[in-house]
Scaffold this motif. Structure first.
Motif, PDB file in Angstrom:
ATOM      1  N   ASP A 107       0.802  -1.220   0.000  1.00 46.77           N
ATOM      2  CA  ASP A 107       0.000   0.000   0.000  1.00 46.77           C
ATOM      3  C   ASP A 107       0.839   1.275   0.000  1.00 46.77           C
ATOM      4  O   ASP A 107       0.360   2.322   0.415  1.00 46.77           O
ATOM      5  CB  ASP A 107      -0.926   0.013   1.224  1.00 46.77           C
ATOM      6  N   SER A 130       2.502   7.532   7.246  1.00 49.01           N
ATOM      7  CA  SER A 130       1.656   6.475   7.807  1.00 49.01           C
ATOM      8  C   SER A 130       0.924   5.716   6.698  1.00 49.01           C
ATOM      9  O   SER A 130       0.756   6.231   5.583  1.00 49.01           O
ATOM     10  CB  SER A 130       0.621   7.086   8.752  1.00 49.01           C
ATOM     11  N   GLU A 156      -2.198   5.272   6.427  1.00 48.35           N
ATOM     12  CA  GLU A 156      -3.363   6.072   6.046  1.00 48.35           C
ATOM     13  C   GLU A 156      -2.963   7.178   5.070  1.00 48.35           C
ATOM     14  O   GLU A 156      -3.678   7.460   4.110  1.00 48.35           O
ATOM     15  CB  GLU A 156      -4.026   6.685   7.286  1.00 48.35           C
ATOM     16  N   ALA A 157      -1.824   7.807   5.333  1.00 54.42           N
ATOM     17  CA  ALA A 157      -1.333   8.861   4.442  1.00 54.42           C
ATOM     18  C   ALA A 157      -0.951   8.277   3.082  1.00 54.42           C
ATOM     19  O   ALA A 157      -1.218   8.888   2.047  1.00 54.42           O
ATOM     20  CB  ALA A 157      -0.136   9.570   5.078  1.00 54.42           C
ATOM     21  N   GLN A 158      -0.344   7.105   3.080  1.00 53.26           N
ATOM     22  CA  GLN A 158       0.019   6.438   1.824  1.00 53.26           C
ATOM     23  C   GLN A 158      -1.241   6.183   0.990  1.00 53.26           C
ATOM     24  O   GLN A 158      -1.274   6.443  -0.209  1.00 53.26           O
ATOM     25  CB  GLN A 158       0.728   5.111   2.103  1.00 53.26           C
ATOM     26  N   ARG A 159      -2.287   5.674   1.634  1.00 51.99           N
ATOM     27  CA  ARG A 159      -3.542   5.382   0.929  1.00 51.99           C
ATOM     28  C   ARG A 159      -4.182   6.664   0.412  1.00 51.99           C
ATOM     29  O   ARG A 159      -4.722   6.705  -0.688  1.00 51.99           O
ATOM     30  CB  ARG A 159      -4.506   4.634   1.862  1.00 51.99           C
ATOM     31  N   ALA A 160      -4.109   7.735   1.212  1.00 52.11           N
ATOM     32  CA  ALA A 160      -4.646   9.029   0.781  1.00 52.11           C
ATOM     33  C   ALA A 160      -3.924   9.527  -0.466  1.00 52.11           C
ATOM     34  O   ALA A 160      -4.550  10.055  -1.395  1.00 52.11           O
ATOM     35  CB  ALA A 160      -4.544  10.051   1.908  1.00 52.11           C
TER      36      ALA A 160
END
Length: 123
Positions: A21, A86, A88-92
């Protein structure tokens, strides 16, 4: 496969195409797809991203860096590498990249980009 289909699959079936991810992995996959098409797929994407995220101000940064800086400027300005963000940041970042790719594709084809629900449902 065209760019629209690639975006759909990256959004809905990421593990079929990338092994993790991380934003950089998704960027590498998209760049590989572009190279497999002799660079035609993303031939104007750098300029498109500059216009969308940098107000048309010229930049020597790769489009992926422009996306990352537009979303996490303060974090990345503090010597934090993209790979250290993070999950979450990668996914964003991946989602933002996909959104921009869909907008770019819509501009190239003269069609409206699909909504998030259409992308999720495959409509």
């Amino acid at each position: 496969m065209n760019l629209s289909e690639l975006c759909f699959h990256l959004k809905n079936r990421p593990r079929m195409y990338v092994m993790d991810d991380r934003f950089t992995t998704a960027v590498a996959f998209v760049e590989g797809f572009n190279q497999a098409n002799d660079g035609r797929t993303l031939s104007g994407f750098q300029s498109f991203v500059i216009n969308q995220l940098n107000g048309g101000k010229r930049s020597s940064l790769h489009w992926s860096s422009l996306i990352a800086k537009s979303e996490f400027s303060s974090t990345l300005d503090n010597d934090v590498a993209i790979m250290d963000l993070s999950p979450e940041a990668q996914r964003a970042l991946i989602n933002r990249m996909i959104d921009l790719l869909m907008e770019y594709d819509a501009c190239q084809t003269g069609e409206e980009p699909p909504s998030h629900n259409e992308m999720k449902n495959g409509s």
